[in-house]
Design an enzyme around this catalytic site. Sequence first.
Site, PDB file in Angstrom:
ATOM      1  N   HIS A 262      -5.850   2.748   0.875  1.00  0.00           N
ATOM      2  CA  HIS A 262      -5.109   3.899   1.406  1.00  0.00           C
ATOM      3  C   HIS A 262      -5.847   4.629   2.530  1.00  0.00           C
ATOM      4  O   HIS A 262      -5.278   4.907   3.588  1.00  0.00           O
ATOM      5  CB  HIS A 262      -4.819   4.910   0.293  1.00  0.00           C
ATOM      6  CG  HIS A 262      -4.194   4.325  -0.933  1.00  0.00           C
ATOM      7  ND1 HIS A 262      -3.201   3.375  -0.878  1.00  0.00           N
ATOM      8  CD2 HIS A 262      -4.413   4.559  -2.251  1.00  0.00           C
ATOM      9  CE1 HIS A 262      -2.835   3.055  -2.120  1.00  0.00           C
ATOM     10  NE2 HIS A 262      -3.558   3.754  -2.962  1.00  0.00           N
TER      11      HIS A 262
ATOM     12  N   ASP B 100       0.905  -1.140   0.000  1.00  0.00           N
ATOM     13  CA  ASP B 100       0.000   0.000   0.000  1.00  0.00           C
ATOM     14  C   ASP B 100       0.946   1.191   0.000  1.00  0.00           C
ATOM     15  O   ASP B 100       1.537   1.517   1.041  1.00  0.00           O
ATOM     16  CB  ASP B 100      -0.894   0.012   1.241  1.00  0.00           C
ATOM     17  CG  ASP B 100      -1.888   1.164   1.174  1.00  0.00           C
ATOM     18  OD1 ASP B 100      -1.461   2.294   0.863  1.00  0.00           O
ATOM     19  OD2 ASP B 100      -3.080   0.940   1.435  1.00  0.00           O
ATOM     20  N   HIS B 101       1.128   1.810  -1.155  1.00  0.00           N
ATOM     21  CA  HIS B 101       2.248   2.756  -1.254  1.00  0.00           C
ATOM     22  C   HIS B 101       2.061   3.973  -0.341  1.00  0.00           C
ATOM     23  O   HIS B 101       3.022   4.659  -0.039  1.00  0.00           O
ATOM     24  CB  HIS B 101       2.515   3.161  -2.706  1.00  0.00           C
ATOM     25  CG  HIS B 101       1.588   4.187  -3.255  1.00  0.00           C
ATOM     26  ND1 HIS B 101       0.305   3.896  -3.646  1.00  0.00           N
ATOM     27  CD2 HIS B 101       1.744   5.516  -3.463  1.00  0.00           C
ATOM     28  CE1 HIS B 101      -0.273   5.000  -4.075  1.00  0.00           C
ATOM     29  NE2 HIS B 101       0.568   6.005  -3.970  1.00  0.00           N
TER      30      HIS B 101
END
Length: 496
Positions: free
Chosen positions: A247, A184-185
Amino acid sequence: HHIESALFVIFGATGDLARRKLFPALYNLSAEGILPSGVAIVGVGRRPFDLAYFREKFILPALLDNSRLAGNLLHNFSSFAQRCYYFSLDLRDSSRYRELKNFLDQLDWEWGVQGNRVFYLALAPELFGPVVANLKEQGFLDKGPRSWKRVLVEKPFGWDLDSARALNRELTQAFPEEDIYRIDHYLGKEMIQNIMVIRFANAFFEPVWNNKYIDHIQITSSEKIGVGERAAYYDRAGALRDMLQNHMLQLVALIAMEPPVGLDAQAIRLEKAKVFRSLQPFTRERILQDIVRGQYGPGYIDGEPVPGYREEAGIPADSVTETFLAVKLFVNTFRWAGVPFYLRTGKRLPAKVTEIIIQFKPLPEILYFKEYGELLPNVLVIRVQPLEGIFVQLNAKRPGTNNYIVPIRLDFCQNCGVGTNSPEAYERLLYDALRGDATLFTGWEEVEYAWKFVDPIAQAWATIPVHFPNYAAGEWGPPEARVLIERDGRRWWESP
Ligand code: BG6
């Protein structure tokens, strides 16, 4: 954790993610001297590139366009390029994995790697299963005495709970949970890593971090861009799956979690998973009342006309996919009961901004109130992007003879000074995967509970008609998004 030598194998090496994020991040790590010399990178893709072409015509332009250190390329490119290799493979063709394995084994020997592997699946999720099955069956995962094998997977991790479970089953048949790194950047962004530090390393906030003192939380993650070239993916996902399920809920978890017993991945995941489990489920009634969805029509971004979502390439003219979402949700724990979390995210909004706002409850209006000026609430803002920093709003006396009160701001900007150049999220994440630190990756339990929360919303929406488009590109979503918060006597925060 320290990094040994390894082969970093990217499946889907000629795709968009590899071009925009993965090669630039690996290059930046290499240019800053962080990537150990024993790490070689192997791109695996369908296209029949030869090595020189891959290095000069794919990697180099990718870095020129996307690396924050592109200015140093002249100096550093050749040593980086020499780490990079390419193998052309149709990923569904099991008969050629043996050749890939031999190719890797040969490189392993040349680079003295001794078996360590990172397999990065920068692929459509339909391909995860076939690829990991081949890795397992064809001996890629056989472990030497001290070697490790890890797999990194990109989103989307499924489309709903069932498909996420199926995907997870495929992965866990080949890799144990501790070797699965789900990206999950957002967790790699500097200020998001900072949330736990701000909360648990300062005496100011933790004692008042609860429903007794906090009025509400707001999280905004807005974008100016539209759907771009990702029609096929996005029209199936929408903002709910694309941004909220992962996110945005991760941000909620970091804000709402209890202090973990330690800073290891397991301890942190446990506390985050508890938050996901505590999310108050949405009934159909509350979906109608507390969630607003939108889709952009034609409009203007920075003064330039842009088409509506339904006019974008590859999007059906009657698409009901949401490109905007605002929601009021609750975390049903002792700490948070009754505190609304207002979240909003969308494409083609007026600004690219990710911010978390913690607004504190007002004090009783006994001593200082209206006649002393307008008392603003105490607010803590965690600025994630584009500005990175922390902002606190306080009330103070205006200098002079009257007792007039004015708001003052303590504003710390981490990336405002000249020369600050924060590493990008992927740099941190790829580096952590190489050193075996999974703290900034998503555990299965979090994914599972996030889908359990999101599924009923998607299911209800499928049965409730909508009238799209309902906001013009360049507006902050449909008017109902304002009503959602204003009917509670609150307002969306506007960055000063
Ligand atoms: C991705 C979404 O995960 O995040 C995209 O799939 C979105 O739709 C992107 O644009 C936003 O990321 P960032 O880092 O630009 O805020």
